[in-house]
Design a protein around this motif. Structure first.
Motif, PDB file in Angstrom:
ATOM      1  N   UNK A  52      46.294 -31.491  91.538  1.00  0.00           N
ATOM      2  CA  UNK A  52      46.171 -32.643  92.815  1.00  0.00           C
ATOM      3  C   UNK A  52      45.110 -32.314  93.836  1.00  0.00           C
ATOM      4  N   UNK A  53      44.835 -30.912  93.880  1.00  0.00           N
ATOM      5  CA  UNK A  53      44.021 -30.434  94.993  1.00  0.00           C
ATOM      6  C   UNK A  53      42.522 -30.724  94.619  1.00  0.00           C
ATOM      7  N   UNK A  54      42.228 -30.465  93.206  1.00  0.00           N
ATOM      8  CA  UNK A  54      41.032 -30.943  92.630  1.00  0.00           C
ATOM      9  C   UNK A  54      40.804 -32.325  92.900  1.00  0.00           C
ATOM     10  N   UNK A  59      38.028 -36.550  96.124  1.00  0.00           N
ATOM     11  CA  UNK A  59      38.251 -37.734  97.053  1.00  0.00           C
ATOM     12  C   UNK A  59      37.388 -37.517  98.182  1.00  0.00           C
ATOM     13  N   UNK A  60      37.800 -36.214  98.883  1.00  0.00           N
ATOM     14  CA  UNK A  60      36.994 -36.208 100.265  1.00  0.00           C
ATOM     15  C   UNK A  60      35.499 -36.101  99.967  1.00  0.00           C
ATOM     16  N   UNK A  61      34.931 -35.457  98.971  1.00  0.00           N
ATOM     17  CA  UNK A  61      33.490 -35.473  98.749  1.00  0.00           C
ATOM     18  C   UNK A  61      33.103 -36.865  98.703  1.00  0.00           C
ATOM     19  N   UNK A  90      48.224 -40.908  95.688  1.00  0.00           N
ATOM     20  CA  UNK A  90      48.564 -39.370  95.484  1.00  0.00           C
ATOM     21  C   UNK A  90      49.829 -38.663  95.807  1.00  0.00           C
ATOM     22  N   UNK A  91      50.225 -39.173  96.850  1.00  0.00           N
ATOM     23  CA  UNK A  91      51.723 -38.707  97.425  1.00  0.00           C
ATOM     24  C   UNK A  91      52.748 -39.423  96.987  1.00  0.00           C
ATOM     25  N   UNK A  92      52.668 -40.438  96.393  1.00  0.00           N
ATOM     26  CA  UNK A  92      53.706 -41.405  95.836  1.00  0.00           C
ATOM     27  C   UNK A  92      54.074 -40.999  94.403  1.00  0.00           C
ATOM     28  N   UNK A  93      55.258 -40.795  93.792  1.00  0.00           N
ATOM     29  CA  UNK A  93      55.437 -40.296  92.559  1.00  0.00           C
ATOM     30  C   UNK A  93      55.827 -41.489  91.596  1.00  0.00           C
ATOM     31  N   UNK A  94      56.044 -42.743  92.307  1.00  0.00           N
ATOM     32  CA  UNK A  94      56.420 -43.647  91.531  1.00  0.00           C
ATOM     33  C   UNK A  94      55.680 -44.431  90.591  1.00  0.00           C
ATOM     34  N   UNK A 128      40.664 -38.055  88.071  1.00  0.00           N
ATOM     35  CA  UNK A 128      42.174 -38.809  88.062  1.00  0.00           C
ATOM     36  C   UNK A 128      42.623 -38.995  86.713  1.00  0.00           C
ATOM     37  N   UNK A 129      41.743 -39.238  85.912  1.00  0.00           N
ATOM     38  CA  UNK A 129      42.293 -39.592  84.257  1.00  0.00           C
ATOM     39  C   UNK A 129      42.821 -38.412  83.758  1.00  0.00           C
ATOM     40  N   UNK A 130      42.289 -36.975  83.977  1.00  0.00           N
ATOM     41  CA  UNK A 130      42.586 -35.940  83.759  1.00  0.00           C
ATOM     42  C   UNK A 130      43.925 -35.562  84.353  1.00  0.00           C
ATOM     43  N   UNK A 131      44.143 -35.629  85.551  1.00  0.00           N
ATOM     44  CA  UNK A 131      45.555 -35.417  86.304  1.00  0.00           C
ATOM     45  C   UNK A 131      46.648 -36.307  85.717  1.00  0.00           C
ATOM     46  N   UNK A 132      46.188 -37.706  85.391  1.00  0.00           N
ATOM     47  CA  UNK A 132      47.122 -38.530  85.093  1.00  0.00           C
ATOM     48  C   UNK A 132      47.553 -38.300  83.414  1.00  0.00           C
TER      49      UNK A 132
END
Length: 133
Positions: A52-54, A59-61, A90-94, A128-132
């Motif tokens: 999530x931090x990555x 996202x910030x960049x 990112x903060x909602x797990x639903x 995002x794809x990697x995180x999901x």
């Protein structure tokens, strides 16, 4: 004496062929030719863990790039809205948040294609794809 049309032959260097030199399995190759277009380069992040931090850092960049290039972006408002949506999701797990993030993964590369924020947008979509997963 033979009379007729002479067959024209292409001069060297004026053909439409592409020559790829070197080892074809090497990570770098030399490409020589004319009118080369629609060339894409991609890399796989297999084996790399995305957290999530990555995603938040990318996202910030991306937001910074959009801010810096706002004048030249025709879809700046859409990109800002998408960044906000990603941040919220990112903060909602639903399941709805997961669907929103998957939608961003699909839409973001097309939205940033050909813009000055293309690299940042594509990097964010890949993360995002990697995180999901």
């Amino acid at each position: 004496m033979v009379v007729g049309r002479r067959r024209q032959e292409n001069e060297p260097g004026h053909g439409s062929g592409i020559s790829i030199g070197g080892n074809n399995i090497a990570p770098l190759q030399n490409v020589v030719g004319q009118n080369i277009s629609h060339v894409h380069q991609s890399a796989s992040a297999e084996g790399t863990t995305v957290d999530r931090e990555t995603v938040r850092d990318l996202l910030a960049a991306f937001r910074t790039e959009v801010d810096r290039s706002a004048e030249g972006l025709r879809n700046e408002q859409v990109l800002r809205a998408m960044a906000d949506s990603i941040d919220t999701s990112l903060t909602a797990p639903d399941a709805q948040a997961q669907g929103t993030l998957r939608g961003a993964v699909q839409a973001l590369p097309a939205l940033v294609a050909g813009t000055v924020v293309q690299q940042g947008g594509e990097a964010l979509a890949h993360a995002l794809a990697g995180w999901l997963g």
